[in-house]
Design a protein around this motif. Structure first.
Motif: not given
Length: 137
Positions: A16, A19, A84, A86, A88, A106
Motif C-alpha cells: 500500500p 493507509k 480503515e 489502504e 494502491y 481493510t
C-alpha cells in the motif's frame, strides 16, 4: 471515469502507498454514488479501482490519513459506515484528504471504534493557535 470492484488477488505482491480512513453513507455508498458493498452487503477485504486521470475532489477514490479529517467531508453519525482503508497504484495527497486509483477496505469500524481512532491518532501540535506556548501574546 468508471469505478468498479476488482478481485483482491490483483493486489498480490503490491504494497500500500498509504493507509487511512473513510466514512461512507449508511448503505456503503459514497458521495460519488458508487456502492462499495456487494450484493450481500459485504465490504471488508473488497478492492475498488477507478479509471481516468486522478483529480483531487474530482476523479478518484478519496480517503483521509487522519480520521478526524473525514468529518470535513462526511458526517460522523452513528448510522453511517466507517472503515480503515489502504491506497494502491497511484495517489495524490492534499492537506486533509487523499485520492487514489485503487482502494482496499481493510477493516470495518463501528462508530465507537472510529471515535477511538480519532482520539488515538498521533497529530503534531505547535501549541494553542499555532504558537509554541499558549499564545503569541
Amino acid at each position: 471515469m468508471a469505478t468498479k470492484r476488482i478481485d483482491p488477488a490483483e493486489l498480490n505482491g503490491k504494497k500500500p502507498l498509504a493507509k487511512g480512513y473513510k466514512i461512507f453513507n449508511f448503505d456503503w455508498s459514497a458521495k460519488e454514488n458508487y456502492m462499495y458493498a456487494d450484493e450481500n452487503g459485504n465490504v471488508e477485504g473488497s478492492v475498488h479501482t477507478v479509471d481516468g486521470a486522478l483529480e483531487m475532489c474530482g476523479n478518484g477514490l478519496h480517503f483521509c490519513l487522519d480520521p478526524l479529517d473525514c468529518m470535513k467531508y462526511q458526517t460522523l453519525i452513528q448510522w453511517n459506515k466507517f472503515a480503515e482503508v489502504e491506497a494502491y497504484d497511484e495517489i495524490e495527497t492534499g492537506d486533509d484528504k487523499s485520492c487514489c486509483r485503487t482502494i482496499k477496505i481493510t477493516k470495518v469500524l463501528s462508530f465507537d471504534q472510529m471515535i477511538e481512532a480519532i482520539k488515538g491518532y498521533q497529530r503534531e501540535s505547535n501549541g494553542v493557535s499555532g504558537s509554541l506556548g499558549v499564545s503569541w501574546s
